[in-house]
Design an enzyme around this catalytic site. Structure first.
Site, PDB file in Angstrom:
ATOM      1  N   ASP A  39       0.828  -1.212   0.000  1.00 61.00           N
ATOM      2  CA  ASP A  39       0.000   0.000   0.000  1.00 61.00           C
ATOM      3  C   ASP A  39       0.864   1.264   0.000  1.00 61.00           C
ATOM      4  O   ASP A  39       1.926   1.296   0.611  1.00 61.00           O
ATOM      5  CB  ASP A  39      -0.902  -0.027   1.245  1.00 61.00           C
ATOM      6  CG  ASP A  39      -2.008   1.005   1.159  1.00 61.00           C
ATOM      7  OD1 ASP A  39      -2.328   1.455   0.044  1.00 61.00           O
ATOM      8  OD2 ASP A  39      -2.554   1.368   2.221  1.00 61.00           O
ATOM      9  N   THR A  85     -10.615  -7.575  -5.372  1.00 58.81           N
ATOM     10  CA  THR A  85     -11.960  -7.559  -5.971  1.00 58.81           C
ATOM     11  C   THR A  85     -12.615  -6.186  -5.768  1.00 58.81           C
ATOM     12  O   THR A  85     -13.583  -5.856  -6.444  1.00 58.81           O
ATOM     13  CB  THR A  85     -12.858  -8.663  -5.345  1.00 58.81           C
ATOM     14  OG1 THR A  85     -12.661  -8.672  -3.920  1.00 58.81           O
ATOM     15  CG2 THR A  85     -12.535 -10.041  -5.874  1.00 58.81           C
ATOM     16  N   ASN A  87     -10.753  -3.343  -6.041  1.00 59.64           N
ATOM     17  CA  ASN A  87     -10.006  -2.352  -6.838  1.00 59.64           C
ATOM     18  C   ASN A  87     -10.722  -1.960  -8.137  1.00 59.64           C
ATOM     19  O   ASN A  87     -10.367  -0.958  -8.767  1.00 59.64           O
ATOM     20  CB  ASN A  87      -8.583  -2.840  -7.157  1.00 59.64           C
ATOM     21  CG  ASN A  87      -7.629  -2.743  -5.974  1.00 59.64           C
ATOM     22  OD1 ASN A  87      -6.654  -3.476  -5.891  1.00 59.64           O
ATOM     23  ND2 ASN A  87      -7.899  -1.837  -5.041  1.00 59.64           N
TER      24      ASN A  87
HETATM   25  C1  FPP Z   1      -1.961  -0.092  -3.500  1.00 53.29           C
HETATM   26  O1  FPP Z   1      -1.476   1.245  -3.458  1.00 53.29           O
HETATM   27  C2  FPP Z   1      -1.315  -0.831  -4.579  1.00 53.29           C
HETATM   28  C3  FPP Z   1      -1.937  -1.448  -5.625  1.00 53.29           C
HETATM   29  C4  FPP Z   1      -3.400  -1.460  -5.822  1.00 53.29           C
HETATM   30  C5  FPP Z   1      -1.164  -2.135  -6.671  1.00 53.29           C
HETATM   31  C6  FPP Z   1      -0.019  -2.974  -6.157  1.00 53.29           C
HETATM   32  C7  FPP Z   1       0.826  -3.401  -7.294  1.00 53.29           C
HETATM   33  C8  FPP Z   1       2.181  -3.338  -7.318  1.00 53.29           C
HETATM   34  C9  FPP Z   1       3.032  -2.859  -6.214  1.00 53.29           C
HETATM   35  C10 FPP Z   1       2.925  -3.780  -8.527  1.00 53.29           C
HETATM   36  C11 FPP Z   1       3.336  -5.207  -8.485  1.00 53.29           C
HETATM   37  C12 FPP Z   1       2.819  -5.924  -9.615  1.00 53.29           C
HETATM   38  C13 FPP Z   1       2.474  -7.237  -9.694  1.00 53.29           C
HETATM   39  C14 FPP Z   1       2.011  -7.782 -10.976  1.00 53.29           C
HETATM   40  C15 FPP Z   1       2.476  -8.169  -8.542  1.00 53.29           C
HETATM   41  P1  FPP Z   1      -2.540   2.418  -3.570  1.00 53.29           P
HETATM   42  O2  FPP Z   1      -2.751   2.703  -5.025  1.00 53.29           O
HETATM   43  O3  FPP Z   1      -3.777   2.025  -2.829  1.00 53.29           O
HETATM   44  O4  FPP Z   1      -1.805   3.608  -2.864  1.00 53.29           O
HETATM   45  P2  FPP Z   1      -2.520   4.781  -2.016  1.00 53.29           P
HETATM   46  O5  FPP Z   1      -3.201   4.102  -0.845  1.00 53.29           O
HETATM   47  O6  FPP Z   1      -1.379   5.653  -1.596  1.00 53.29           O
HETATM   48  O7  FPP Z   1      -3.481   5.460  -2.946  1.00 53.29           O
END
Ligand code: FPP
Length: 260
Positions: A39, A85, A87
């Site tokens: 995260d 699910t 996202n």
């Molecule tokens: C959450 O951060 C992260 C994700 C929804 C994507 C996680 C994916 C990766 C780290 C890439 C790795 C790739 C693979 C294929 C395993 P957020 O977007 O919720 O961050 P925020 O809370 O600061 O908005």
């Protein structure tokens, strides 16, 4: 002797650029299965005046450094929450980016994972998931199916409640077919209906970014996991962060509901 040392068939992890090496922790104090909630990508990008997608891209580097660190210290199962699910509720642009990003990362990384002895497994629901993502995942699973150094569970279109509900539906079908008897469903029997029945229970549940919640990740498997939340945004994580979390874990006393 570990399988790696016994036959030297895997490419060894690349050491961290800082020269850091894993802390010395007794094998019995190491977590077997580590779950990662990656995260903070969006916040990391925002802090730099960048698009959220740049945060995800930086997150990829963090993840694969952590994978190397997990191999170095001797973790046998790692689960990563790459797309939940829930996202799908993000903007269509971000969903589209995350789908193609997942697909491209799997394609780009699978040979490297294979050489390092990692077995890739996809855990999640097929419905709604892009066909091209499923195809890449299936290819990665097939390529790496005989590897046994570490399992990497890629949780994509995964949700803990979805997994349990899907399991209940499959179980009810078997009940109707009289493959199961009502009143005879134990935890062990039910676990066979989860997305990945062979998954070990989670020992260490790690979340970055300072948020302290599980967000529907591996609910069944994390019933007795030790939670470690760290105030670091995912793109700033590297293998040293994992090792720190493992050190914290190793200090915990696990009782599984029993008394001391
Ligand atoms: C959450 O951060 C992260 C994700 C929804 C994507 C996680 C994916 C990766 C780290 C890439 C790795 C790739 C693979 C294929 C395993 P957020 O977007 O919720 O961050 P925020 O809370 O600061 O908005």
């Amino acid at each position: 002797m570990s399988k790696q040392r016994a036959d030297q068939k895997w490419v060894k992890p690349t050491p961290h650029k800082s020269g850091a090496t894993p802390p010395k922790i007794k094998k019995e104090s190491l977590p077997r299965h580590v779950a990662l909630v990656m995260d903070g990508n969006g916040r990391w990008a925002k802090q730099r005046g960048l698009e959220r997608t740049k945060g995800h891209e930086a997150g990829e580097l963090a993840l694969f450094d952590v994978v190397e660190g997990a191999l170095e210290i001797g973790i046998s199962e790692l689960s990563v929450y790459a797309f939940s699910t829930e996202n799908w509720r993000r903007s269509p642009e971000e969903v589209k980016f995350l789908m193609s990003f997942n697909r491209d990362v799997i394609r780009k990384r699978r040979d490297e994972m294979h050489q390092r002895g990692i077995k890739i497994r996809w855990v999640g629901r097929e419905a709604k998931l892009w066909r091209s993502v499923v195809a890449e995942l299936e290819e990665a699973e097939e390529l790496t199916k005989n590897n046994d150094l570490m399992i990497l569970n890629m949780c994509i279109n995964y949700g803990g409640r979805a997994e349990i509900v899907d399991g209940v539906n499959a179980l009810l079908t078997d009940l109707q077919k009289r493959k199961l008897k009502p009143g005879k469903i134990t935890e062990k029997v039910f676990a066979r209906y989860l997305d990945e029945p062979k998954m070990n229970d989670v020992d260490l549940f790690f979340r970055s970014s300072g948020e302290q919640r599980t967000s529907n990740f591996l609910m069944w498997q994390s019933a007795y996991a030790e939670m470690v939340f760290m105030d670091v945004l995912w793109p700033d994580v590297d293998r040293r962060t994992l090792w720190k979390a493992i050190e914290i874990y190793a200090e915990r006393e696990r009782r599984f509901g029993g008394a001391k």
